[in-house]
Write an enzyme that holds these catalytic residues in place. Sequence first.
Site, mmCIF file in Angstrom:
data_model
loop_
_atom_site.group_PDB
_atom_site.id
_atom_site.type_symbol
_atom_site.label_atom_id
_atom_site.label_comp_id
_atom_site.label_asym_id
_atom_site.label_seq_id
_atom_site.Cartn_x
_atom_site.Cartn_y
_atom_site.Cartn_z
ATOM 1 N N GLU A 34 0.873 -1.177 0.000
ATOM 2 C CA GLU A 34 0.000 0.000 0.000
ATOM 3 C C GLU A 34 0.913 1.231 0.000
ATOM 4 O O GLU A 34 1.777 1.358 0.876
ATOM 5 C CB GLU A 34 -0.886 0.006 1.250
ATOM 6 C CG GLU A 34 -1.807 1.202 1.250
ATOM 7 C CD GLU A 34 -2.744 1.267 2.454
ATOM 8 O OE1 GLU A 34 -2.760 0.345 3.271
ATOM 9 O OE2 GLU A 34 -3.464 2.293 2.543
ATOM 10 N N ARG A 259 5.087 -12.521 9.759
ATOM 11 C CA ARG A 259 5.791 -11.307 9.379
ATOM 12 C C ARG A 259 7.109 -11.226 10.126
ATOM 13 O O ARG A 259 7.313 -11.853 11.169
ATOM 14 C CB ARG A 259 4.937 -10.071 9.601
ATOM 15 C CG ARG A 259 4.552 -9.779 11.044
ATOM 16 C CD ARG A 259 3.929 -8.376 11.188
ATOM 17 N NE ARG A 259 2.946 -8.093 10.153
ATOM 18 C CZ ARG A 259 2.885 -6.930 9.479
ATOM 19 N NH1 ARG A 259 3.723 -5.960 9.719
ATOM 20 N NH2 ARG A 259 1.967 -6.725 8.573
ATOM 21 N N LYS A 269 4.498 0.934 9.458
ATOM 22 C CA LYS A 269 4.574 2.198 8.718
ATOM 23 C C LYS A 269 3.986 3.343 9.538
ATOM 24 O O LYS A 269 4.460 4.466 9.464
ATOM 25 C CB LYS A 269 3.851 2.059 7.376
ATOM 26 C CG LYS A 269 4.700 1.333 6.343
ATOM 27 C CD LYS A 269 4.055 1.320 4.982
ATOM 28 C CE LYS A 269 3.035 0.236 4.885
ATOM 29 N NZ LYS A 269 2.523 0.039 3.518
HETATM 30 P P1 ATP Z 1 2.744 -2.008 8.037
HETATM 31 O O1 ATP Z 1 2.219 -2.785 9.187
HETATM 32 O O2 ATP Z 1 4.194 -1.690 8.129
HETATM 33 O O3 ATP Z 1 1.936 -0.806 7.690
HETATM 34 P P2 ATP Z 1 1.413 -3.387 5.936
HETATM 35 O O4 ATP Z 1 1.164 -4.833 6.026
HETATM 36 O O5 ATP Z 1 0.263 -2.514 6.158
HETATM 37 O O6 ATP Z 1 2.672 -3.029 6.830
HETATM 38 P P3 ATP Z 1 1.588 -3.306 3.106
HETATM 39 O O7 ATP Z 1 2.081 -2.214 2.254
HETATM 40 O O8 ATP Z 1 0.162 -3.638 3.074
HETATM 41 O O9 ATP Z 1 2.059 -2.964 4.575
HETATM 42 O O10 ATP Z 1 2.458 -4.607 2.862
HETATM 43 C C1 ATP Z 1 2.725 -5.131 1.590
HETATM 44 C C2 ATP Z 1 3.093 -6.581 1.738
HETATM 45 O O11 ATP Z 1 4.218 -6.717 2.599
HETATM 46 C C3 ATP Z 1 1.968 -7.369 2.352
HETATM 47 O O12 ATP Z 1 1.832 -8.577 1.648
HETATM 48 C C4 ATP Z 1 2.397 -7.583 3.762
HETATM 49 O O13 ATP Z 1 1.869 -8.756 4.270
HETATM 50 C C5 ATP Z 1 3.928 -7.622 3.619
HETATM 51 N N1 ATP Z 1 4.570 -7.185 4.868
HETATM 52 C C6 ATP Z 1 4.356 -6.044 5.536
HETATM 53 N N2 ATP Z 1 5.072 -6.005 6.680
HETATM 54 C C7 ATP Z 1 5.760 -7.162 6.726
HETATM 55 C C8 ATP Z 1 6.684 -7.735 7.658
HETATM 56 N N3 ATP Z 1 7.043 -7.097 8.782
HETATM 57 N N4 ATP Z 1 7.199 -8.949 7.378
HETATM 58 C C9 ATP Z 1 6.848 -9.598 6.245
HETATM 59 N N5 ATP Z 1 5.992 -9.125 5.336
HETATM 60 C C10 ATP Z 1 5.448 -7.921 5.563
HETATM 61 MG MG MG Z 2 -1.408 -3.751 4.689
#
Ligand code: ATP
Ligand code: MG
Length: 562
Positions: A34, A259, A269
Amino acid sequence: METANTKNFIREIIDEHNRSGRFGAKVHTRFPPEPNGYLHIGHAKAICINFGIARDYKGLCNLRMDDTNPEKEEMEYVDSIIEDVKWLGFDWQDRLFYASDYFDKIYECAIQLVKLGRAYVDDLTADQIREYRGTLTQPGKNSPYRDRPVEENLSLFTRMRNGEFPDGSRVLRAKIDMASPHIVMRDPVIYRIKRAHHHRTLDKWCIYPMYDFAHCISDSIEGITHSICTLEFENNRPLYDWFLDALGMHHPQQIEFARLNLSNTVLSKRKLLQLVREKLVDGWNDPRMPTLSGLRCRGYTPQSIRNFCDSIGVAKMDSIVDINVLENSIREELNKTAPRAMAVLKPLKVVITNYPEGKSEELDAVNNPEDPTAGTRKVPFGRELYIERDDFREVPPPKFYRLSPGKEVRLRYAYFITCTEVVKDPVIGEVTEVRCTYDPATKGGDSPDARKVKATLHWVSAAHAIDAEVRLYDMLFTNRNPNDVPEGADFKANLNPGSLETLPACKLEPSLGGAKPGARYQFERLGYFYIDPVASKDGKRVFNRIVSLKDTWAKVEKRTAR
Ligand code: ATP
Ligand code: MG
């Protein structure tokens, strides 16, 4: 260390699909960030998994901006994501997509659900919807609007789209089961009214699909076979499956993994954005940030990050990986590849009183003991040198084997020297100069009479030294888990006040005068350093410490724990 090809449970599922022919032996993954922040090392794990699988199965991996939430998303983030995935070394060819490109199709899918009698417009308020949803132990109850006729739903939903109703006044919900044990199945909202400007579709839409609805349809449109995501989406999988079954669309397999959590930092983020907004760091790419752009500015290589991601494996259990594992991956790489050099960060002048004035000579130094092909270089030596202030003590504590009055030490690649005199500032009493004698017979660092010294110091010739600024970075948070805070405090209370130390007046051996911005070196005894290509300008040289030579932090923690 594991290799990228090591089998993990995701690859076992894919192997099974390939055996059974579920997707015609095709493998097509995607990485769907995102664009509401910069990518961090956790995302690197997801990138390496998705692109790595596509590479190893000779399949494809798309890059998709999951931009269905207009309020928090910005072009700056889109650009940074593209740059970071490329930098990590992955290639999506012509398959860069945006979920917002599918808004028309997603809208059609919603209409189709309405026509199938499987979605309805609800007039309950957000609070009422929450109330009606029930809890883990109590079933929900049906909205009074749940049984609206299809025609009425179609008309209301079209009017929602046409902007006839205020924001938040109505939603479109899937008609599933208000008593389902899976709360996500209790008639989830799939569209909401939100007059928000979208960074790509601008003001075309005043309704936006919810993530769960948009995501599975986007996967399906792209012909994704394996929709790999993190564990928190496990609960949403029945919904993912329900939407695609109801719509009769191509149906990828969702697979969840744990994760990455990394010690002494935060990988959210939202929290990283707070650090940026509150100027607690110098932007998303501050070298202390766990973002890919931060790690890049710090001096990490893409290879070291890929190696790290391979080494931590893929599992279904949450855990915290020690930040040392990441640091070791860059140490391991740079130990093999980085040329060695001598640099004095906190200089103390040494005068060799029996070395002739005006004389200098060139000594041979090994460029990289790990790489015989790296050869040697000449390092100038003279009467006046610099050593580290920390390598001298006027009154040495027990077990201090470095330089002190009357003691003999080795200067790396040069001579043995013995301290004969200490010169101090008459006012403040600080040591300003150390006077020594050298033994000409120890040239190269060995004594002919096999006399031993207990320390070898790095040094730089004062007459030949070049100047540089060096930035020493340390852990951003003092706590292993920064979210461990006393009642009432937040994670920022755990910020490490000493995470950046700037040393403006360092002395470097002259061979570093020709070093190119972006180059990496090992400064003997100090760590691995990177010439910051952005900060080094107008004749100023700035080196970032990527990582120290050894894990000094573990020792410090042990000491403070006692
Ligand atoms: P955040 O919690 O940092 O905002 P998010 O999951 O909202 O992370 P996205 O941009 O939606 O961020 O993530 C894109 C992809 O990266 C998704 O498939 C998510 O599952 C993966 N991802 C995000 N954070 C991690 C992590 N700490 N370890 C592994 N994969 C991750
Ligand atoms: Mg997300």
